[in-house]
Scaffold this motif. Structure first.
Motif, PDB file in Angstrom:
ATOM      1  N   SER A  26      10.170  15.583  -4.680  1.00 54.06           N
ATOM      2  CA  SER A  26       9.741  14.578  -5.649  1.00 54.06           C
ATOM      3  C   SER A  26       9.720  13.167  -5.054  1.00 54.06           C
ATOM      4  N   ILE A  27       8.606  12.470  -5.195  1.00 53.72           N
ATOM      5  CA  ILE A  27       8.503  11.080  -4.753  1.00 53.72           C
ATOM      6  C   ILE A  27       9.409  10.191  -5.608  1.00 53.72           C
ATOM      7  N   ARG A  28       9.524  10.496  -6.915  1.00 50.84           N
ATOM      8  CA  ARG A  28      10.406   9.714  -7.790  1.00 50.84           C
ATOM      9  C   ARG A  28      11.860   9.795  -7.326  1.00 50.84           C
ATOM     10  N   ASP A  29      12.309  11.015  -7.001  1.00 53.13           N
ATOM     11  CA  ASP A  29      13.687  11.185  -6.548  1.00 53.13           C
ATOM     12  C   ASP A  29      13.925  10.458  -5.228  1.00 53.13           C
ATOM     13  N   PHE A  30      12.947  10.533  -4.324  1.00 52.18           N
ATOM     14  CA  PHE A  30      13.073   9.838  -3.044  1.00 52.18           C
ATOM     15  C   PHE A  30      13.167   8.326  -3.256  1.00 52.18           C
ATOM     16  N   THR A  31      12.345   7.796  -4.140  1.00 55.55           N
ATOM     17  CA  THR A  31      12.325   6.351  -4.393  1.00 55.55           C
ATOM     18  C   THR A  31      13.649   5.868  -4.966  1.00 55.55           C
ATOM     19  N   ALA A  32      14.326   6.696  -5.725  1.00 50.85           N
ATOM     20  CA  ALA A  32      15.529   6.275  -6.457  1.00 50.85           C
ATOM     21  C   ALA A  32      16.800   6.287  -5.618  1.00 50.85           C
ATOM     22  N   ARG A  33      16.797   6.933  -4.434  1.00 54.12           N
ATOM     23  CA  ARG A  33      18.038   7.120  -3.689  1.00 54.12           C
ATOM     24  C   ARG A  33      17.947   6.530  -2.285  1.00 54.12           C
ATOM     25  N   ILE A  34      18.756   5.495  -2.006  1.00 53.83           N
ATOM     26  CA  ILE A  34      18.851   4.926  -0.669  1.00 53.83           C
ATOM     27  C   ILE A  34      19.425   5.988   0.280  1.00 53.83           C
ATOM     28  N   GLY A  35      18.844   6.115   1.474  1.00 54.06           N
ATOM     29  CA  GLY A  35      19.314   7.099   2.445  1.00 54.06           C
ATOM     30  C   GLY A  35      18.693   8.470   2.296  1.00 54.06           C
ATOM     31  N   SER A  36      17.768   8.645   1.348  1.00 59.79           N
ATOM     32  CA  SER A  36      17.141   9.951   1.151  1.00 59.79           C
ATOM     33  C   SER A  36      15.994  10.163   2.138  1.00 59.79           C
ATOM     34  N   LEU A  37      15.618  11.421   2.307  1.00 61.99           N
ATOM     35  CA  LEU A  37      14.508  11.792   3.167  1.00 61.99           C
ATOM     36  C   LEU A  37      13.329  12.248   2.323  1.00 61.99           C
ATOM     37  N   GLY A  38      12.127  11.935   2.784  1.00 61.81           N
ATOM     38  CA  GLY A  38      10.915  12.362   2.093  1.00 61.81           C
ATOM     39  C   GLY A  38       9.937  12.999   3.055  1.00 61.81           C
ATOM     40  N   PRO A  39      10.119  14.294   3.381  1.00 64.84           N
ATOM     41  CA  PRO A  39       9.189  14.962   4.310  1.00 64.84           C
ATOM     42  C   PRO A  39       7.793  15.081   3.720  1.00 64.84           C
ATOM     43  N   PHE A  40       6.792  15.142   4.595  1.00 65.24           N
ATOM     44  CA  PHE A  40       5.405  15.223   4.129  1.00 65.24           C
ATOM     45  C   PHE A  40       4.537  15.899   5.177  1.00 65.24           C
ATOM     46  N   VAL A  41       3.391  16.371   4.725  1.00 59.50           N
ATOM     47  CA  VAL A  41       2.302  16.827   5.594  1.00 59.50           C
ATOM     48  C   VAL A  41       1.036  16.151   5.091  1.00 59.50           C
ATOM     49  N   SER A  42       0.036  16.028   5.962  1.00 58.93           N
ATOM     50  CA  SER A  42      -1.178  15.335   5.547  1.00 58.93           C
ATOM     51  C   SER A  42      -2.409  15.940   6.188  1.00 58.93           C
ATOM     52  N   LEU A  43      -3.555  15.642   5.597  1.00 60.13           N
ATOM     53  CA  LEU A  43      -4.844  16.076   6.119  1.00 60.13           C
ATOM     54  C   LEU A  43      -5.871  15.025   5.739  1.00 60.13           C
ATOM     55  N   GLY A  44      -6.748  14.691   6.703  1.00 59.49           N
ATOM     56  CA  GLY A  44      -7.754  13.693   6.411  1.00 59.49           C
ATOM     57  C   GLY A  44      -8.809  13.634   7.498  1.00 59.49           C
ATOM     58  N   ALA A  45      -9.604  12.580   7.458  1.00 59.60           N
ATOM     59  CA  ALA A  45     -10.690  12.383   8.417  1.00 59.60           C
ATOM     60  C   ALA A  45     -10.721  10.929   8.853  1.00 59.60           C
ATOM     61  N   GLN A  46     -11.198  10.704  10.071  1.00 60.99           N
ATOM     62  CA  GLN A  46     -11.323   9.354  10.595  1.00 60.99           C
ATOM     63  C   GLN A  46     -12.650   9.199  11.324  1.00 60.99           C
ATOM     64  N   PHE A  47     -13.130   7.964  11.328  1.00 55.91           N
ATOM     65  CA  PHE A  47     -14.318   7.591  12.085  1.00 55.91           C
ATOM     66  C   PHE A  47     -13.853   6.703  13.225  1.00 55.91           C
ATOM     67  N   SER A  48     -14.300   7.009  14.442  1.00 57.63           N
ATOM     68  CA  SER A  48     -13.748   6.342  15.614  1.00 57.63           C
ATOM     69  C   SER A  48     -14.844   5.771  16.505  1.00 57.63           C
ATOM     70  N   TYR A  49     -14.490   4.677  17.178  1.00 59.72           N
ATOM     71  CA  TYR A  49     -15.309   4.130  18.256  1.00 59.72           C
ATOM     72  C   TYR A  49     -14.511   4.265  19.543  1.00 59.72           C
ATOM     73  N   TYR A  50     -15.089   4.888  20.562  1.00 59.79           N
ATOM     74  CA  TYR A  50     -14.389   5.076  21.823  1.00 59.79           C
ATOM     75  C   TYR A  50     -15.096   4.318  22.951  1.00 59.79           C
ATOM     76  N   ASP A  51     -14.296   3.841  23.887  1.00 62.26           N
ATOM     77  CA  ASP A  51     -14.794   3.123  25.052  1.00 62.26           C
ATOM     78  C   ASP A  51     -14.184   3.787  26.281  1.00 62.26           C
ATOM     79  N   ALA A  52     -14.955   4.646  26.947  1.00 61.98           N
ATOM     80  CA  ALA A  52     -14.450   5.439  28.064  1.00 61.98           C
ATOM     81  C   ALA A  52     -14.815   4.797  29.396  1.00 61.98           C
ATOM     82  N   GLU A  53     -13.971   5.032  30.380  1.00 55.10           N
ATOM     83  CA  GLU A  53     -14.202   4.541  31.738  1.00 55.10           C
ATOM     84  C   GLU A  53     -13.897   5.668  32.714  1.00 55.10           C
ATOM     85  N   ALA A  54     -14.748   5.822  33.732  1.00 54.80           N
ATOM     86  CA  ALA A  54     -14.520   6.795  34.801  1.00 54.80           C
ATOM     87  C   ALA A  54     -14.898   6.144  36.123  1.00 54.80           C
ATOM     88  N   TYR A  55     -14.050   6.306  37.121  1.00 60.62           N
ATOM     89  CA  TYR A  55     -14.321   5.696  38.436  1.00 60.62           C
ATOM     90  C   TYR A  55     -13.588   6.485  39.511  1.00 60.62           C
TER      91      TYR A  55
END
Length: 267
Positions: free
Chosen positions: A140-169
């Protein structure tokens, strides 16, 4: 590209603010930083030295929509499973990694011209990412918010748009000649004259992570997060030997990023 990135960032935060204005959710902001292990066409696949040697650093700023709390009234939102277990994270991040060949084919006992060419080949990639992830907190996010020293594990999924600048020599001279370049990087690919490139570009990626928060104070959290990011391109590192001929290099580029973050709750 910088202007486009800034504009996209404003759009993301504007979208978040519009949601907040309509539904009354609260905001969190933070910073993240940590080491990046970039998995690319440099080095031998599954080699420990490759995984540990081709590393860099990433930094970023993050923003969360907290669905469980209304900052405007200092109260919780109506209790639903979604509100108490999900947060929406938007992010602007940057990472840079220096790259070189590691593994069996560049060991000191290899004295051929090809081994010398591989040892002399260097590169780097700098990637700017912007995107969103939906984070799931099994506790529970509510329980995590209410207690100092508590842990809030999570997993996530999403997407990103990226600009890359590559170098090779190469330290042997200009790449693109048989004297300086390992043969497989001289063969054209479908869209480039060689199997290496110094051109920048844009790419989409899918992002997944797992981690936990630690409740430091009522308005401050610490976070540790292990991320996997898969790019839908094999050019992010600047190398892409013809995949029809070199099956060992056909996988797209990806990275693992271990970051530590500091998050502040806005009121």
């Amino acid at each position: 590209m910088i202007k486009q990135t800034i504009l996209t960032l404003f759009i993301l935060f504007g979208f978040s603010n519009k949601i907040n204005a309509q539904f009354g959710f609260s905001h969190e902001v933070g910073i993240i930083a940590g080491p990046v292990a970039f998995q690319s066409d440099y080095g031998e696949r599954y080699d420990l030295k490759t995984n540990s040697g081709n590393t860099g650093l990433g930094i970023g700023i993050i923003h969360y929509l907290n669905f469980s709390y209304k900052a405007e009234c200092n109260c919780f939102t109506p209790e639903t499973y979604f509100n108490d277990h999900f947060k929406l994270r938007s992010e602007l991040s940057y990472n840079k990694t220096k790259l070189e060949h590691f593994g069996e084919w560049v060991e000191p006992n290899k004295t051929s011209l090809g081994a010398d060419q591989l040892r002399a080949m260097k590169g780097s990639t700098a990637v700017t990412n912007i995107g969103m992830q939906l984070e799931y907190f099994p506790w529970s996010i509510r329980d995590f918010t209410a207690r100092i020293g508590s842990l809030g594990p999570f997993v996530s999924l999403g997407a990103q748009f990226s600009y890359y600048d590559a170098e090779a020599y190469s330290t042997m001279g200009t790449l693109g000649t048989p004297l300086t370049t390992f043969p497989k990087y001289l063969i054209p690919t479908d869209d480039r004259p060689y199997g290496f490139s110094t051109e920048g570009g844009t790419v989409w990626s899918v992002v997944s992570s797992m981690g936990t928060r630690y409740k430091l104070t009522p308005l401050r959290d610490l976070m540790i997060d292990l991320r996997f990011q898969y790019y839908f391109s094999n050019w992010v590192d600047g190398l892409n030997p013809n995949p029809a001929l070199y099956k060992e290099n056909k996988a797209n580029d990806w990275l693992v990023w271990l970051n530590v973050g500091y998050i502040y709750y806005l009121q």
